[in-house]
Design a protein around this motif. Structure first.
Motif, PDB file in Angstrom:
ATOM      1  N   THR A 213       0.809  -1.218   0.000  1.00 11.75           N
ATOM      2  CA  THR A 213       0.000   0.000   0.000  1.00 11.75           C
ATOM      3  C   THR A 213       0.843   1.270   0.000  1.00 11.75           C
ATOM      4  O   THR A 213       0.426   2.284  -0.578  1.00 11.75           O
ATOM      5  N   PRO A 214       2.041   1.289   0.622  1.00 13.61           N
ATOM      6  CA  PRO A 214       2.864   2.510   0.539  1.00 13.61           C
ATOM      7  C   PRO A 214       3.159   2.962  -0.892  1.00 13.61           C
ATOM      8  O   PRO A 214       3.427   4.149  -1.117  1.00 13.61           O
ATOM      9  N   LEU A 215       3.113   2.052  -1.866  1.00 14.95           N
ATOM     10  CA  LEU A 215       3.302   2.464  -3.263  1.00 14.95           C
ATOM     11  C   LEU A 215       2.184   3.404  -3.700  1.00 14.95           C
ATOM     12  O   LEU A 215       2.421   4.375  -4.424  1.00 14.95           O
ATOM     13  N   VAL A 216       0.966   3.117  -3.269  1.00 11.82           N
ATOM     14  CA  VAL A 216      -0.180   3.970  -3.584  1.00 11.82           C
ATOM     15  C   VAL A 216      -0.003   5.335  -2.919  1.00 11.82           C
ATOM     16  O   VAL A 216      -0.224   6.385  -3.545  1.00 11.82           O
ATOM     17  N   GLU A 217       0.405   5.317  -1.662  1.00  9.24           N
ATOM     18  CA  GLU A 217       0.602   6.566  -0.930  1.00  9.24           C
ATOM     19  C   GLU A 217       1.687   7.420  -1.575  1.00  9.24           C
ATOM     20  O   GLU A 217       1.598   8.657  -1.581  1.00  9.24           O
ATOM     21  N   GLY A 218       2.703   6.771  -2.142  1.00 12.80           N
ATOM     22  CA  GLY A 218       3.757   7.511  -2.822  1.00 12.80           C
ATOM     23  C   GLY A 218       3.248   8.268  -4.031  1.00 12.80           C
ATOM     24  O   GLY A 218       3.595   9.439  -4.249  1.00 12.80           O
ATOM     25  N   VAL A 219       2.385   7.625  -4.829  1.00 12.83           N
ATOM     26  CA  VAL A 219       1.805   8.301  -5.998  1.00 12.83           C
ATOM     27  C   VAL A 219       0.901   9.441  -5.555  1.00 12.83           C
ATOM     28  O   VAL A 219       0.873  10.513  -6.174  1.00 12.83           O
ATOM     29  N   GLU A 220       0.146   9.242  -4.484  1.00 16.31           N
ATOM     30  CA  GLU A 220      -0.726  10.304  -3.981  1.00 16.31           C
ATOM     31  C   GLU A 220       0.082  11.536  -3.582  1.00 16.31           C
ATOM     32  O   GLU A 220      -0.318  12.677  -3.862  1.00 16.31           O
ATOM     33  N   LYS A 221       1.231  11.340  -2.966  1.00 13.01           N
ATOM     34  CA  LYS A 221       2.083  12.467  -2.591  1.00 13.01           C
ATOM     35  C   LYS A 221       2.616  13.184  -3.831  1.00 13.01           C
ATOM     36  O   LYS A 221       2.692  14.420  -3.863  1.00 13.01           O
ATOM     37  N   GLN A 222       2.981  12.428  -4.858  1.00 15.23           N
ATOM     38  CA  GLN A 222       3.475  13.035  -6.086  1.00 15.23           C
ATOM     39  C   GLN A 222       2.384  13.851  -6.778  1.00 15.23           C
ATOM     40  O   GLN A 222       2.650  14.927  -7.321  1.00 15.23           O
ATOM     41  N   LEU A 223       1.153  13.357  -6.738  1.00 17.04           N
ATOM     42  CA  LEU A 223       0.043  14.116  -7.299  1.00 17.04           C
ATOM     43  C   LEU A 223      -0.153  15.431  -6.549  1.00 17.04           C
ATOM     44  O   LEU A 223      -0.480  16.462  -7.147  1.00 17.04           O
ATOM     45  N   GLY A 224       0.068  15.408  -5.231  1.00 17.14           N
ATOM     46  CA  GLY A 224      -0.035  16.633  -4.456  1.00 17.14           C
ATOM     47  C   GLY A 224       1.002  17.664  -4.876  1.00 17.14           C
ATOM     48  O   GLY A 224       0.713  18.870  -4.922  1.00 17.14           O
ATOM     49  N   VAL A 225       2.203  17.204  -5.206  1.00 22.09           N
ATOM     50  CA  VAL A 225       3.251  18.113  -5.690  1.00 22.09           C
ATOM     51  C   VAL A 225       2.821  18.763  -7.007  1.00 22.09           C
ATOM     52  O   VAL A 225       2.953  19.979  -7.193  1.00 22.09           O
ATOM     53  N   LEU A 226       2.282  17.969  -7.918  1.00 24.11           N
ATOM     54  CA  LEU A 226       1.856  18.509  -9.205  1.00 24.11           C
ATOM     55  C   LEU A 226       0.681  19.455  -9.054  1.00 24.11           C
ATOM     56  O   LEU A 226       0.581  20.453  -9.776  1.00 24.11           O
ATOM     57  N   ARG A 227      -0.222  19.160  -8.120  1.00 22.89           N
ATOM     58  CA  ARG A 227      -1.377  20.038  -7.915  1.00 22.89           C
ATOM     59  C   ARG A 227      -0.931  21.434  -7.517  1.00 22.89           C
ATOM     60  O   ARG A 227      -1.523  22.432  -7.947  1.00 22.89           O
ATOM     61  N   GLU A 228       0.117  21.528  -6.707  1.00 25.59           N
ATOM     62  CA  GLU A 228       0.639  22.826  -6.306  1.00 25.59           C
ATOM     63  C   GLU A 228       1.180  23.606  -7.494  1.00 25.59           C
ATOM     64  O   GLU A 228       1.190  24.835  -7.489  1.00 25.59           O
ATOM     65  N   ILE A 229       1.623  22.899  -8.524  1.00 20.95           N
ATOM     66  CA  ILE A 229       2.223  23.561  -9.690  1.00 20.95           C
ATOM     67  C   ILE A 229       1.170  23.959 -10.714  1.00 20.95           C
ATOM     68  O   ILE A 229       1.169  25.093 -11.205  1.00 20.95           O
TER      69      ILE A 229
END
Length: 272
Positions: free
Chosen positions: A189-205
C-alpha cells in the motif's frame, strides 16, 4: 495631474473568460491578467510576447537517478569487500552475489528505462513526456509525467516479476472501509501513498483546474488472462499495454495547453 492607467493588471476574474493566448477556459475567481486595450484576459503563465521562443525543457532520461544510485551502492559494496578481504576480494566478487538492497535499484532502473522507452515511442504533440523529475526540497523524484488531452499523469513503474497485484477491501459496515494493495501476497500500500504524494506536488504547480491522474504500472507482473486492472484510492493499477490504452483517452486539454503544461512542469521539476 491625472494618474497613468496601467495597460494591464493581475486580478481575480469576476466572470468566467478565455485566455486569448492558449484558449484555456478561466473560471470566475481565477487569478489572471486583464488587458485594458483589448478588454481580454490571459493566463498568468502565458507570455505577453507571443513571438518569444519558449524555454528549452530537458525531458530527462528514464531511470537515470535509479541507475546512478545502483552504481554508487555497487561500488561501495565492492570497496567494502576489498577492505575486509584484501587477499581474496577478487574471488569473492567473482563468485558472490549482490546485496538485495543494491540489486533492487538496478531492477527499478530497468523498469523505468523500459517504460520510458515505450512512452517516448508514443510521444507526440498530444502526448508530452517528462522523465525522472526531482522534487525540489526533497530527495524523492517522480519517474514519469505525461501530459495528454485527458490531463496530467503521474506514472510510477514497478517491476515485480511474476507477482500479481490485487486490491483488498476491508470494513465498510461497522468498521471504516479500507483499501490496500498487495503484490505477491505482501502489503504494498505505501506504493499507492507515494503516488498520492506526487500528485499533491503537481497540484501545487498546475492549480486546481487541471485533471490529474495517478498510475502504478507493473512490468512483468502476473495478470489474469482477461481484465485484472483496477483502481485503488483513485490510483489506476495497470500493465504497460493497458497504460497505453488509457493514455489515449480524450479530454479537455488542447495542444497549446498540453505544451504549456509540459513547459511549466519541466521547468518547475528539473531532471533528477
Amino acid at each position: 495631474m491625472t494618474a497613468e492607467i496601467a495597460p494591464q493588471k493581475q486580478m481575480r476574474l469576476r466572470y468566467a473568460g478565455t485566455c486569448r493566448l492558449c484558449g484555456l477556459e478561466l473560471a470566475a475567481r481565477t487569478l489572471a491578467v486583464y488587458e485594458r486595450a483589448s478588454q481580454t484576459v490571459r493566463c498568468v503563465d502565458c507570455s505577453e510576447d507571443t513571438t518569444a521562443e519558449p524555454p528549452v525543457v530537458d525531458p530527462g532520461a528514464p531511470g537515470a537517478s535509479a541507475r546512478r544510485e545502483y552504481q554508487r551502492r555497487r561500488a561501495k559494496d565492492e570497496q567494502a569487500i576489498r577492505d575486509r578481504h584484501p587477499r581474496t576480494a577478487r574471488l569473492r566478487l567473482a563468485l558472490g552475489s549482490e546485496r538485495r538492497s543494491t540489486k533492487s535499484w538496478a531492477t527499478g532502473a530497468t523498469g523505468e528505462e523500459q517504460l520510458g522507452a515505450a512512452l517516448e515511442r508514443k510521444a507526440s504533440n498530444r502526448l508530452r513526456v517528462l522523465h525522472d523529475r526531482r522534487i525540489p526540497g526533497s530527495r524523492a523524484n517522480i519517474d514519469h509525467i505525461v501530459v495528454t488531452p485527458a490531463g496530467v499523469w503521474v506514472i510510477d513503474p514497478k517491476r515485480y516479476v511474476d507477482q500479481r497485484p490485487v486490491r483488498r477491501v476491508e470494513g465498510g459496515v461497522v468498521r471504516p472501509r479500507t483499501e490496500r494493495l498487495f503484490v505477491g501476497g505482501r502489503n504494498r500500500t505505501p506504493l499507492v501513498e507515494g503516488v498520492e504524494k506526487q500528485l499533491g506536488v503537481l497540484r501545487e504547480i498546475v492549480g486546481s483546474d487541471v485533471p490529474l491522474r495517478g498510475v502504478l504500472c507493473f512490468i512483468e507482473a502476473s495478470w489474469p488472462v482477461f481484465g485484472g486492472d483496477f483502481r485503488i484510492r483513485e490510483i489506476d493499477v495497470v500493465w504497460p499495454r493497458r497504460l497505453h490504452a488509457i493514455l489515449d483517452e480524450e479530454g479537455p486539454l488542447v495542444e497549446s495547453r498540453i505544451e504549456q503544461l509540459y513547459q511549466q512542469l519541466g521547468l518547475a521539476l528539473p531532471p533528477a
